[in-house]
Design an enzyme around this catalytic site. Sequence first.
Site, PDB file in Angstrom:
ATOM      1  N   MET A  55     -61.070  74.607 -49.039  1.00  0.00           N
ATOM      2  CA  MET A  55     -60.562  75.821 -49.672  1.00  0.00           C
ATOM      3  C   MET A  55     -60.850  75.917 -51.165  1.00  0.00           C
ATOM      4  SD  MET A  55     -59.599  77.646 -47.350  1.00  0.00           S
ATOM      5  CE  MET A  55     -60.632  76.831 -46.164  1.00  0.00           C
ATOM      6  N   GLY A  58     -60.469  74.831 -41.991  1.00  0.00           N
ATOM      7  CA  GLY A  58     -59.035  74.602 -41.992  1.00  0.00           C
ATOM      8  C   GLY A  58     -58.339  74.946 -40.697  1.00  0.00           C
ATOM      9  N   GLN A  59     -58.989  75.715 -39.829  1.00  0.00           N
ATOM     10  CA  GLN A  59     -58.336  76.140 -38.586  1.00  0.00           C
ATOM     11  C   GLN A  59     -59.115  75.601 -37.390  1.00  0.00           C
ATOM     12  OE1 GLN A  59     -56.278  80.122 -38.724  1.00  0.00           O
ATOM     13  NE2 GLN A  59     -57.969  80.611 -40.068  1.00  0.00           N
ATOM     14  N   LYS A 100     -49.103  65.355 -37.836  1.00  0.00           N
ATOM     15  CA  LYS A 100     -48.955  66.663 -37.182  1.00  0.00           C
ATOM     16  C   LYS A 100     -49.438  66.597 -35.734  1.00  0.00           C
ATOM     17  CE  LYS A 100     -51.431  68.975 -40.218  1.00  0.00           C
ATOM     18  NZ  LYS A 100     -51.688  67.969 -41.252  1.00  0.00           N
ATOM     19  N   CYS A 135     -60.171  82.089 -45.239  1.00  0.00           N
ATOM     20  CA  CYS A 135     -60.410  80.655 -45.421  1.00  0.00           C
ATOM     21  C   CYS A 135     -61.859  80.229 -45.307  1.00  0.00           C
ATOM     22  CB  CYS A 135     -59.495  79.820 -44.520  1.00  0.00           C
ATOM     23  SG  CYS A 135     -59.978  79.672 -42.815  1.00  0.00           S
ATOM     24  N   MET A 136     -62.689  80.954 -44.583  1.00  0.00           N
ATOM     25  CA  MET A 136     -64.044  80.445 -44.367  1.00  0.00           C
ATOM     26  C   MET A 136     -65.169  81.391 -44.755  1.00  0.00           C
ATOM     27  SD  MET A 136     -63.399  77.546 -43.495  1.00  0.00           S
ATOM     28  CE  MET A 136     -65.144  77.259 -43.660  1.00  0.00           C
TER      29      MET A 136
END
Lengths: 218, 774
Positions: free
Chosen positions: B363, B400-401, B89, B178-179
Amino acid sequence: MKKTDTLMGRLGLGIASLCLAGAMTAGFAVAAPGIPHDFDSKGEKIFNRYNETPLPAMTGTDGKRTLNTFYELRQYPGSPPRIPHKIPTSFSGEIFECISCHGRGGYVAELDAYAPVTPHPENEACFQCHVPRLTEKLFVENDWQSIEPPVIGRPQLGGSPPPIPHSLQLREDCIACHTGNGAVAEIRVEHGSRGNCRQCHVPMVATKPVKEFTRPSK
Amino acid sequence: MTVKLDRRSFIKSAAATSAVATAASLFPGISFADWKKQTGSNGMITWKKAPCRFCGTGCGVLVGVSGDRAVAVKGDPKCSVNKGLCCVKGYHSVQALYGKDRLTRAQVRKNGKMVEVPVSEALDLIAAKMKETIKKHGKDSVAIYGSGQWTIPDGYVASKLFKGCIGTNNVEANARLCMASAVTGFLTSFGLDEPMGCYEDIENANVFVTWGNNMAEMHPVLFSRMLAARKRKKDVILIDFATRTTRTSQAADKSILFRPQTDLAVANAICHEIIRNNWVNWDFVNKHVSFHKGKTNIGYGLEDHFAFKDKAENMTFEEYKEFLREYTPEKVEKISGVPAKDIRYLASLYGDPKKKVTSFWCMGMNQHTRGTWINNLVYNIHLLVGKISTPGNSPFSLTGQPSACGTVREVGTLTHKLPHGVVMKEEARKMAAEIWDVPVSNIDPKPTYHTVEMFRALDRGDIRFMWIQVTNPMVTMPKLKRYRNGALKEDRFIVVSDVYPTPTTDVADVILPAAMWVEQEGMFGNSERRTQHFEQIVPPPGEAMSDTWQIIEVARRLGFEKQFPWGKDEYIGKIWEEYRRFHASPKHNMAPYEVLKKRSGVQWPFVNGRETRWRYNAKYDPAVSNGEEFHFYGKKDNRAWIWARPYEPAAESPDQEYNFWLNTGRVIEHWHTGSMTRRVPILHNAVPSSYVEINPEDAAELGVVNGEMVKIISRRGEIVMPASINGRGVPPRGMVFVPFFDEKYLINEVTLDAFCPISKQPDYKKCAVRLEKA
């Protein structure tokens, strides 16, 4: 050439390959019970091979095999290569016989060459797909034509990791074909020390049309 | 006979593209003929540093620029995160800038149809609509929903405008999805957010345990570091502890599967064994740990206006030991399906004083209706054996971000937070009011809505105006149908700032074209407390502008020129220096702007010119002040807290009627909802469509082969999608798994909006479905 084009080096290579690694086909991971091993294009093989192959064996640069010699043994991209060296007519093609050289590779003095490593050592009946050539004469001529082999080294942008141009079926183990002295020079990678090949290289099969993303219509 | 291309014709065909004739004769078969060439390029590339646009690992990349276009990417060798390596990616990230359907003009809904307008007209309309809504329905009827992909300045100006100027706490971000459990886990166990360790733990650990964490796909660069360490050192093992077999399990030395939700029981059983075998590090525990319990049977948040407040009570070690009596390996084997011997094995790894242990999770533990608890429980394990805050001994919560930490957690773009402290605390409000130059009475001491409740409020009509930036909730909200229908109701006004059309722009009344990633200056903050600056490297297309600047433009239209005075060529630096004042202490000091510009990421606390790699450890952390080896200064008792948290079942478990677990997640090729990665040709071609993974035996029973369509039905909705058998991952019998990136298959119409009552983070990993052959 005639002299070395025999199977005489088999024993020598067997010893050479023993020096390289331990049990080849034994699974490395202890999987959860009831879960098949062969998912994700048998991706487990890459991790096993990575762990079992010493770095020096992944970094050799013999360079004798080239794409040209590679395709000379094949009828079309992806066909099983014929056996280019002589083997005794009594030879049964049993796994142990072939795998002693082609399991882990290594130098074969008699052939003055490094044996290519098979990406699918779990298929044990080698002669099922790979056959020797005992005569160059054809029974009758054939008008066979092949497509062009996939273009290699075709990154999407300058310096980006090239996609995998071939299907992964029977070619799941990247490290087998793309590292070490036995690898075809043009497709050998210089970074065998990375263990998770598909972190950077994902399949974009050359013979499949490229799809463009469009949003689903509502 | 052979492939009918001899060496000569081979070279000839490759050499047809004359520019690469030399390369082609060296490497027959190489061709660049398919490349669309940049016109007017002089062929020179300039390399500029940036953090990667995608996950929370925070790889340093070098973006190759030719003219005004990004043309290449390589790993930044100066960045300690990835040391020059990226994933597929990252290497193709710049192609995401150039999708054909890029949003370049503002659009406004007129008579039901979106029409292009000048961006200034759209900004005028947004400001007018906000004023009107506040006048009619009060300040808490307008909201902003942002993102862990917001740059730090984006989140900071959003908080300043909404909390400081308008005076509403209606500020949330998708990092809630997510967090949030990671945050509440840190706060309840240590009193301060974010990991104590850093990625260098990878080179120092002997044992890695991945807790419900498919790192091979989700944090591939860190995973490679782990594999390389294992290969080099020989005394390293990797245990994959998960509910589904993945690429990570394939690479692991041992794959252990547990039934969904029962990680709670197993973590307690590990502690039970550590105590039973007397592997407790008593010196550490006596000096640095205290024991606590909270409420139990805490619910699942399924009803509107759900409220919960935990209450901590002290307990003794003996009471804690008594609590663990229920969690013998044999009893827990019955709950979890994990053989007692495997539980003992895990405990022995954590308990062995000679081994350094790092636990990784993301997650699996956070999207969990007991997300805060399971975070606490894994910290318990590390605390009991004292394996924390030292190189290689690390309970490590991954993000995740790219800026879930930097923007959402550090800037505090959540309803209860301010850049420093929480809105409930007068001190924190005073500090914010002073730095923001607003009256302290502006800042409301009461939090309003967390994300799920915010979308419920939109559905109910308590919120009438919502501005959504850098996120795609119309794909990611659980129980999606309710929230989409809510957004589409009469008298709701939705503004969406994004770079591509998505299901979220489909519900918008105004679309603002946004600058993406390196089309603007900004900062991200990664999983290991590293702040990463990037300059504007290429210009944004059309009228696209940074999300920060969009907010500034609207703020000025609302009359807050004084609070948003900066010029376009200086605003990022000015905002950073203003924001930095919130964190001026050895516990959180951030690097100055000039330092950030020079380096490939700087870790905080940044004190006296030095980064802090391991917090709470006197050797590395200048905030340690107790004269001991460790100092857990986040809590008032200067100790880390061990929590007695029981096993409680999931909000919805399979039963007679809905007999499968549904688990959702991602694949390496696509990032989140795919709005960027699906526009990158190689990534789209590698995984063009989502699918449902089914265990081969379940598929056989259902009579489905690979690729056949399957209907997945839950109490919320249903979806028909192709089956994947022995594909990327294999769920155990009784579970199916669906990647959520594909807007064609909106799996969240099927999921449940149950959340952790403490963190308010929804559980995307567990609900009950049944399957039919479609």
